[in-house]
Write a protein that holds these residues in place. Structure first.
Motif, short mmCIF file in Angstrom:
data_model
loop_
_atom_site.label_atom_id
_atom_site.label_comp_id
_atom_site.label_asym_id
_atom_site.label_seq_id
_atom_site.Cartn_x
_atom_site.Cartn_y
_atom_site.Cartn_z
N ILE A 164 22.35 2.59 64.29
CA ILE A 164 23.03 3.62 65.08
C ILE A 164 24.27 3.00 65.70
CG2 ILE A 164 22.83 5.24 67.00
CD1 ILE A 164 19.82 5.21 66.62
N TYR A 171 20.05 7.87 73.73
CA TYR A 171 20.46 8.01 72.34
C TYR A 171 20.19 9.42 71.81
CZ TYR A 171 21.67 3.14 72.08
OH TYR A 171 22.30 1.94 72.29
N VAL A 180 24.48 13.45 60.62
CA VAL A 180 23.14 12.94 60.91
C VAL A 180 22.34 12.78 59.61
CG1 VAL A 180 21.02 13.27 62.20
CG2 VAL A 180 23.19 14.04 63.16
N LEU A 204 17.89 19.07 66.25
CA LEU A 204 19.24 19.13 66.82
C LEU A 204 19.89 20.49 66.61
CD1 LEU A 204 20.65 15.62 65.80
CD2 LEU A 204 19.59 16.32 67.95
N PHE A 248 22.81 11.69 69.68
CA PHE A 248 22.49 12.49 68.49
C PHE A 248 22.89 13.94 68.70
CE2 PHE A 248 19.89 8.96 67.14
CZ PHE A 248 19.85 9.08 65.76
N VAL A 297 15.11 15.91 61.85
CA VAL A 297 16.19 15.63 62.82
C VAL A 297 17.15 16.80 62.90
CG1 VAL A 297 18.18 14.16 63.29
CG2 VAL A 297 16.01 13.12 62.63
N VAL A 314 24.98 7.19 61.90
CA VAL A 314 23.54 7.02 61.92
C VAL A 314 23.11 6.77 60.48
CG1 VAL A 314 21.31 8.05 62.47
CG2 VAL A 314 23.30 8.59 63.88
#
Length: 339
Positions: free
Chosen positions: A94, A282, A294, A251, A286, A247, A101
């Motif tokens: 990261i 973190y 991502v 998000l 993100f 992820v 990422v």
């Protein structure tokens, strides 16, 4: 001297005495007032100092919150149902300054030789490590299922990738189920029919192909399935794709308060050497990324390797220089492909 004169003298003396005492009292009162005022001034100055220190601390905290987090490398380990085999090994890189990422998967069957560099010193520094060579996913259990064994796995990951590992995060199969359920399940395109039954491992996999909603139980079936034409390398690709989908889904809500709650809820199902504050820091990074940044396919690689059958035992090998070059190419945005 007559009586009148004596009375007048006495009266005058008494008057002067009263005046003197009043004067002394006034002086003492003024002294006490000045002392009280001085004490008040000292307390006010102290309060001003405390207020200033509080303001400075708040300002530093706000600046720290706004500051870009440091670049870190984290080792993610997924244990099997026994808790002894490290069936999933991934290194996450990261880099907030570069908005990067990236994910590096390490095949579970890689053969590690402890009489060779960079692994020789690992064995020399750990008297519990009596292994000549072994598959990487067996090493944790062979050394002793403890913190030192976990440290050796970290050092092996560093040796393969050439990256310094800052943090370790581990999860078992039950934790995976809980985390997936905590985020409400994941929409995922299962690439093929998956069916496998193993009562010994209490493993029952039965998934149809196609886009579908996977809860924790089905997610576990997906990531543990191994019967691919391309073997474990294809399994890694599916695992990477699933993590990316999860992820993106989390998000995709674009609600940081909701994301923070999910992170806090999921935190209790993992074991890690970093705290909740670091995790939330973190998570905010993100959250501020554009979704296409991502874990896109170009940001994920698998350590290149090749396999062969030796004495009826499948052996998976890798070249250290080739592995390091693949990692360097990924991090330096050279879009290396190792498939």
């Amino acid at each position: 001297m007559d009586k009148f004169t004596n009375h007048m003298g006495l009266l005058l003396g008494i008057t002067l005495g009263i005046i003197a005492m009043s004067f002394i009292a006034v002086i003492e009162m003024n002294g006490e007032e000045r002392a009280a005022q001085e004490q008040i001034r000292i307390e006010l100055d102290a309060q001003k100092l405390r207020d200033q220190e509080l303001q400075d601390a708040q300002r530093e905290a706000e600046e720290a919150a706004k500051a870009i987090p440091e670049t870190i490398n984290g080792l993610f380990i997924g244990f099997d149902t026994s808790g002894g085999l490290t069936d999933v090994l991934m290194v996450g890189h990261i880099d907030p300054k570069e908005n990067k990422v990236q994910l590096i998967s390490i095949p579970r069957d890689l053969e590690i030789y402890f009489d060779e560099e960079p692994f020789k010193t690992i064995k020399e520094n750990n008297p519990n490590n009596r292994i000549a060579h072994a598959k990487i996913n067996n090493i944790y259990s062979l050394i002793g299922w403890d913190e030192r064994a976990l440290e050796d796995v970290r050092l092996i990951a560093e040796g393969i990738t050439g990256l310094e590992i800052d943090y370790i995060m581990t999860i078992d199969t039950s934790g995976l189920r809980e985390v997936v359920d905590a985020v409400g399940g994941v929409e995922f395109d299962v690439p093929q029919r998956m069916y496998y039954m193993d009562p010994v491992q209490d493993l029952h996999i039965d998934l149809q192909p196609g886009l579908q909603h996977l809860d924790g139980d089905k997610a576990e079936q997906l990531v543990r399935y191994r019967k691919y034409k391309m073997g474990d390398l294809q399994r890694i690709q599916v695992q990477q794709a699933f993590i990316a989908a999860m992820v993106d889904q989390v998000l995709g809500s674009r609600d940081f308060n909701q994301i923070s709650k999910l992170v806090s809820k999921g935190y209790k199902y993992i074991d890690t050497d970093f705290g909740m504050v670091v995790m939330l820091k973190y998570a905010e990074f993100f959250f501020n990324l554009e979704l296409e940044h991502v874990l896109s396919p170009e940001n994920m690689i698998t350590i290149p390797s090749y396999g062969e059958l030796v004495d009826e035992r499948w052996m998976q090998y890798f070249e250290l220089e080739e592995a390091r070059e693949a990692v360097d190419s990924l991090i330096n945005n050279e879009n290396a492909s190792t498939d």
